[in-house]
Design a protein around this motif. Sequence first.
Motif, short mmCIF file in Angstrom:
data_model
loop_
_atom_site.label_atom_id
_atom_site.label_comp_id
_atom_site.label_asym_id
_atom_site.label_seq_id
_atom_site.Cartn_x
_atom_site.Cartn_y
_atom_site.Cartn_z
N VAL A 148 0.85 -1.18 0.00
CA VAL A 148 0.00 0.00 0.00
C VAL A 148 0.88 1.23 0.00
CG1 VAL A 148 -1.91 -1.14 1.17
CG2 VAL A 148 -0.16 0.00 2.52
N VAL A 149 0.35 2.31 -0.51
CA VAL A 149 1.08 3.57 -0.56
C VAL A 149 0.91 4.27 0.76
CG1 VAL A 149 1.28 5.79 -1.73
CG2 VAL A 149 0.72 3.74 -3.04
N ASN A 165 0.28 7.08 2.69
CA ASN A 165 -0.30 8.37 2.36
C ASN A 165 -1.38 8.68 3.37
OD1 ASN A 165 -0.99 10.74 0.96
ND2 ASN A 165 -0.58 9.77 -1.00
N THR A 210 -6.66 9.85 0.99
CA THR A 210 -6.29 9.59 -0.40
C THR A 210 -5.82 8.17 -0.62
OG1 THR A 210 -4.02 10.34 0.03
CG2 THR A 210 -5.59 11.99 -0.73
N ASN A 211 -5.92 7.34 0.42
CA ASN A 211 -5.45 5.96 0.29
C ASN A 211 -6.62 5.07 -0.09
OD1 ASN A 211 -4.35 3.42 0.55
ND2 ASN A 211 -3.15 3.97 2.36
N GLN A 243 1.68 5.98 -7.40
CA GLN A 243 0.82 6.83 -6.58
C GLN A 243 -0.46 6.08 -6.24
OE1 GLN A 243 1.87 9.87 -5.41
NE2 GLN A 243 3.77 9.14 -6.36
N PRO A 244 -1.22 6.56 -5.24
CA PRO A 244 -2.49 5.89 -4.90
C PRO A 244 -3.42 5.79 -6.10
CG PRO A 244 -1.90 7.50 -3.23
CD PRO A 244 -0.92 7.69 -4.36
N THR A 273 -6.49 6.08 -6.27
CA THR A 273 -7.55 7.09 -6.28
C THR A 273 -7.13 8.36 -6.99
OG1 THR A 273 -6.79 7.69 -4.05
CG2 THR A 273 -8.71 6.26 -4.20
#
Length: 316
Positions: free
Chosen positions: A53-54, A56, A60-61, A233-234, A236
């Motif tokens: 997972v990022v 963040n 925004t995750n 990046q995420p 989303t």
Amino acid sequence: LGIVLLWGATLAAVLFLLTYLSHMTRIPLISIMLLAAATFAGFAINNNHEIRVVENDASTNALSSDTDTVAPIGLVDWMASRSDLDNYDRYPVFLVATEGGGIRAAYFTATVLAAIQDRCPAFARHTLAISGVSGGSVGAGVFAALAADDTAHRTTDPACDLDGIANRTANLQKARSTLSADLLSPLLGAMLFPDTLQRFVPVPIPSFDRSRALEFAIERSWYKTVGDHRMDQPITDLYTGNSAVPHLLLNTTEAETGGLFPYTTGTIDALGTPFRDQAEIDNGNTDCKGSPSDFDYLASCLRMPPKEALEQSSLQ
């Protein structure tokens, strides 16, 4: 071939050392290590295959515990959000299904969809979702990133004027370049070295996971081709202020149990409804326990709502 030969040479040296030490100490070190590896695997105490997972902010995750951050996928709302809806008497809507097959499937999926996008820039805007599995999911992810880049700079609704299509190959070239990189060598190297070592270590080390090497290789290839970090990046971020990116329905399987885990970029209330009694992923538990990288977490938080909620909704 060089990686395999290097691994063979390393294995020979390690086995020679272990055999020598076993002879000197009268302790069967190799047998003990093999037994330990089998025990660790049997009890899954060194399982390092977690979803990356990022790191963040939770807002925004895509794997945040707040399920409201994952928007629902609904045809009515999706249609209403189309800026070019009034341009059609019957609005075209596309659903794409792409099969697995390793890098071949990834390359084929991304290049075919990218070629269509080059010839008809409105294609991504009219595609509700792409359902993929294995390599097809990788290709779908690459196309979604290309669609985000292709539509980000547009100020007007794109048309599908097919005149001069031979000159429009930007997305196709990016897709080909991204997935033409050597993705096998990093994966093979990680599998034969750190991931093999993990089998003999009683604690999970996520950085030893061979899947990370594949992910990083795709991210590096994308950066060399496109020049941005969209791939790391995420998820989303693809949909932030951009309604022209198709949703992704990525169908995965947990290797240990065979359980099905569809990961989607939005919630789908009716997903898998006919198979609720058989689906391991749907047990009605929405407590969202565990961390975002756990399969149990995904099963309880990023799937569909409990059966009772669906029945009540259908009655209404």
